[in-house]
Motif scaffolding. Sequence first.
Motif, PDB file in Angstrom:
ATOM      1  N   THR A  62      -6.551  25.136  79.604  1.00  0.00           N
ATOM      2  CA  THR A  62      -7.658  24.213  79.311  1.00  0.00           C
ATOM      3  C   THR A  62      -7.850  23.132  80.378  1.00  0.00           C
ATOM      4  O   THR A  62      -8.668  22.241  80.206  1.00  0.00           O
ATOM      5  N   PHE A  63      -7.115  23.200  81.493  1.00  0.00           N
ATOM      6  CA  PHE A  63      -7.210  22.178  82.533  1.00  0.00           C
ATOM      7  C   PHE A  63      -7.217  22.844  83.904  1.00  0.00           C
ATOM      8  O   PHE A  63      -6.294  23.593  84.248  1.00  0.00           O
ATOM      9  N   PHE A 107     -11.602  19.641  82.012  1.00  0.00           N
ATOM     10  CA  PHE A 107     -10.923  20.031  80.787  1.00  0.00           C
ATOM     11  C   PHE A 107     -11.864  20.907  79.973  1.00  0.00           C
ATOM     12  O   PHE A 107     -13.086  20.727  80.022  1.00  0.00           O
TER      13      PHE A 107
END
Length: 109
Positions: A62-63, A107
């Motif tokens: 997610t990053f 993100f």
Amino acid sequence: EGEEERELGMYAEGTYHLTARLHAVAQYDRLRTAGDQFDGAPSSFLRHQGIAAGLNFWVTPTFVVKSAVHRIAGNRLAMPDEDDLADAIATGTVPRRTTALLVGAAFSW
């Protein structure tokens, strides 16, 4: 009354997964502007055309950390600092090409 500003733009972007976490990216973008309020403006201020190549590194699912080098022709979206703009236009020294390194993070959830 004067003519309204008209803009026509597009972009295309592609990604190639080098590994599960490292992706190569490429982008092409283009923008054209017209309208009465631009009469007398240098033609480079009415157009933008860019190509970019970069790498995205997924730290987690997610990053992502992103980096890309952009080569830009035209001044619609890339121009001298506001303090230097009038002098650059008056002397005809506005750079018609710009190279930019952009680094960022995103993100998702």
